[in-house]
Every structure is written in C-alpha cells, then in structure tokens.
Design an enzyme around this catalytic site. Structure first.
Site, mmCIF file in Angstrom:
data_model
loop_
_atom_site.group_PDB
_atom_site.id
_atom_site.type_symbol
_atom_site.label_atom_id
_atom_site.label_comp_id
_atom_site.label_asym_id
_atom_site.label_seq_id
_atom_site.Cartn_x
_atom_site.Cartn_y
_atom_site.Cartn_z
ATOM 1 N N ASN A 10 23.795 41.498 42.553
ATOM 2 C CA ASN A 10 23.029 40.701 43.308
ATOM 3 C C ASN A 10 24.235 40.495 44.712
ATOM 4 O O ASN A 10 25.293 40.078 44.400
ATOM 5 C CB ASN A 10 23.347 39.023 42.767
ATOM 6 C CG ASN A 10 23.093 37.794 43.856
ATOM 7 O OD1 ASN A 10 22.709 38.076 44.816
ATOM 8 N ND2 ASN A 10 23.584 36.708 43.408
ATOM 9 N N TRP A 11 23.934 41.124 45.767
ATOM 10 C CA TRP A 11 24.645 41.504 46.911
ATOM 11 C C TRP A 11 25.005 40.267 47.641
ATOM 12 O O TRP A 11 25.912 40.317 48.389
ATOM 13 C CB TRP A 11 24.072 42.564 47.779
ATOM 14 C CG TRP A 11 24.131 43.944 47.232
ATOM 15 C CD1 TRP A 11 24.288 44.288 45.839
ATOM 16 C CD2 TRP A 11 23.671 45.047 47.870
ATOM 17 N NE1 TRP A 11 24.292 45.783 45.720
ATOM 18 C CE2 TRP A 11 23.755 46.215 46.897
ATOM 19 C CE3 TRP A 11 23.398 45.473 49.177
ATOM 20 C CZ2 TRP A 11 23.667 47.616 47.267
ATOM 21 C CZ3 TRP A 11 23.235 46.867 49.662
ATOM 22 C CH2 TRP A 11 23.402 47.774 48.586
ATOM 23 N N GLU A 167 23.779 32.090 33.950
ATOM 24 C CA GLU A 167 25.243 32.025 34.903
ATOM 25 C C GLU A 167 25.894 30.647 35.029
ATOM 26 O O GLU A 167 25.614 29.786 35.780
ATOM 27 C CB GLU A 167 24.842 32.472 36.462
ATOM 28 C CG GLU A 167 23.998 33.693 36.372
ATOM 29 C CD GLU A 167 24.302 34.396 37.796
ATOM 30 O OE1 GLU A 167 24.856 35.498 37.973
ATOM 31 O OE2 GLU A 167 23.987 33.871 38.942
ATOM 32 N N GLY A 234 27.786 39.984 41.016
ATOM 33 C CA GLY A 234 27.954 39.732 42.259
ATOM 34 C C GLY A 234 28.914 40.550 42.804
ATOM 35 O O GLY A 234 28.717 41.699 43.191
ATOM 36 N N GLY A 235 30.218 39.981 42.794
ATOM 37 C CA GLY A 235 31.556 40.867 43.704
ATOM 38 C C GLY A 235 31.550 42.323 43.074
ATOM 39 O O GLY A 235 31.610 43.286 43.837
HETATM 40 P P1 PGA Z 1 30.037 37.116 40.508
HETATM 41 O O1 PGA Z 1 28.585 36.631 40.929
HETATM 42 O O2 PGA Z 1 29.695 38.255 39.593
HETATM 43 O O3 PGA Z 1 30.618 37.427 41.643
HETATM 44 O O4 PGA Z 1 30.609 36.139 39.772
HETATM 45 C C1 PGA Z 1 27.470 36.644 40.001
HETATM 46 C C2 PGA Z 1 26.414 35.911 40.720
HETATM 47 O O5 PGA Z 1 26.447 34.897 41.160
HETATM 48 O O6 PGA Z 1 25.107 36.343 40.362
#
Ligand code: PGA
Length: 248
Positions: A10-11, A167, A234-235
C-alpha cells in the site's frame, strides 16, 4: 484447499510517477515468487505508468481509492470502471486512513465493496481497532461489526474472492507490530465471523492479511500463522525489503 498467499504494498500518498517507475524496476527481481500473489496498490496518478512498468512480470496492479458512481459530475474522483480499464485488479477499501481522515463510514464502504465486485475488481477490505478499543478489550465486537456491515448484501461467491486486511490502527506506521499471536487471534476471529455470516467453505476460501508495521524482520513469524494468508504493507513496500516479505 490451501489458500494462496497475497502480499500487497500500500504505497499510500508516496511516489511521483517517475519515482514509481524507478521503484518497480528496483523491486523487479526481488519480488519473484511463484507461490505468492504480489500486488502494488498505487496512487491514482501512478496507475498508468506502473501498469506499463509491471507488464510481463508477476506483479498485479491495485488502487487505493475510487468513488461508487461510474461517471459524471464528481470532480476529483475516479470510478471503478476507469480503474478496471487501466488494468487494476485489486482495490483497497475501508483503510483506517480513509475512515479517520476522510470520514468514510461503513455505509459507503459497503457500497464500495459491492461496486468493486460489480466492476470486476477484487476488494482488499480493511478493518481494525484503535488503541482505545484494544485497551478497552472490545476490539473483537468492533471488528465483527465492521465486517458484518461492510459485507451486507455481498454474496458468498464474492466473499470467496475477497481479501480482508486486519490492520490494528495502533500498529500502522508506528513501528509497533501486533505480535504474531495477537494478529492470529483476530484473523481467526474474522474467519469465524465469515463462517457465521456465510458458511465454512466461504470462510476457508477468504484470504486474510495482517497489516501494521509488517517488515522484513517480522513477516515470517506473522505469515506462519494458520489464519494469516498475507500482508498489507505500507512503509516497507517502498524499499527492497518488500522483496524479503514476498519471500518470507
Ligand atoms: P505500515 O502501513 O506497514 O506502514 O504500518 C500498513 C497500512 O497502512 O496498510
């Protein structure tokens, strides 16, 4: 029936079009794994260049948002048929950032899930609790309610094609990951909720991801759990580490 693992990036609001093309090239050889569905969910402006850049690779294209109407006077929005036509396969719906920052509620999220299926897209439906709900111990009821509302009117056959991402909001972007046991507890409960709402076969088929600070260091332990079928990242999706998660 074994469920196929799905690792999706998820960019969020990162990567200009030229940076996006560069990132795809950087990750190209790192994300190869014939046993895993690999997805890049990218900002709207990156969809066309990324579609081109991933051609011939094992990566599928995802989007992060859309509006429920097909076309018309909705300035600033894009529609599910537009995404489909651009080569998008997966669509993130109900992410906590859209719920909290952009005020999306479960009524709209439910409409989006149904619209996505009607347009031939596969939703990645996000759910999860705040830190307050986690501390209050009421997170199970909260997530059950999210799933029940968000899937109202969705058929069993559609749910078999659905991806649900658990999440916990307190773990997103914070560096604080749910433990593998905490994540498994909720993912198992989500599967049981699907069994209650539909049937065992549907619950066995639906794929459930964990998301929230998943990284190259903790992915293997999380993904080893029986009810965790993948990750929404995400990150760590913006770095070569993503390849390590795909191959964890
Ligand atoms: P994160 O984000 O891996 O940066 O915690 C995950 C997301 O929000 O899908």
């Amino acid at each position: 029936m074994a469920r196929r693992r799905i690792i999706a990036g998820n960019w969020k609001m990162n990567m200009t079009p030229s940076q996006a093309v560069e990132l795809v090239a950087t990750l190209k050889d790192l994300v190869v794994n014939p046993d895993v569905d690999v997805v890049y969910c990218v900002p709207a402006i990156d969809i066309v260049p990324v579609a081109e850049a991933i051609k011939g690779s094992n990566v599928a294209l995802g989007a992060e948002n859309f509006y429920i109407e097909d076309k018309g006077a909705f300035t600033g929005e894009i529609s599910a048929p537009m995404l489909k036509d651009a080569g998008v396969k997966y669509i993130i719906i109900g992410h906590s950032e859209r719920r909290d920052i952009f005020g999306e509620n479960d009524i709209l999220i439910n409409q989006k899930v149904k619209k996505a299926f009607a347009a031939g897209l596969s939703p990645i439906l996000c759910c999860g609790e705040s830190l307050a709900l986690r501390k209050a111990g009421t997170y199970t009821e909260w997530i059950k309610r999210q799933i029940t509302w968000d899937l109202d009117g969705v058929t069993a056959d559609q749910v078999k094609e659905l991806v649900i991402a658990y999440e916990p909001i307190w773990a997103i972007g914070t560096g604080e990951t749910a433990t593998a046991d905490q994540a498994e507890e909720v993912c198992k409960m989500i599967r049981e909720t699907i069994a209650d709402l539909y049937d065992e076969a549907t619950a066995e088929a639906v794929r459930i991801q964990y998301g929230g600070s998943m990284n190259a260091g903790n992915a293997a332990e999380l993904l080893a759990k029986p009810n965790i079928d993948g990750g929404l990242i995400g990150g760590a999706a913006l770095k070569p580490d993503f390849g390590k998660i795909v191959n964890a």
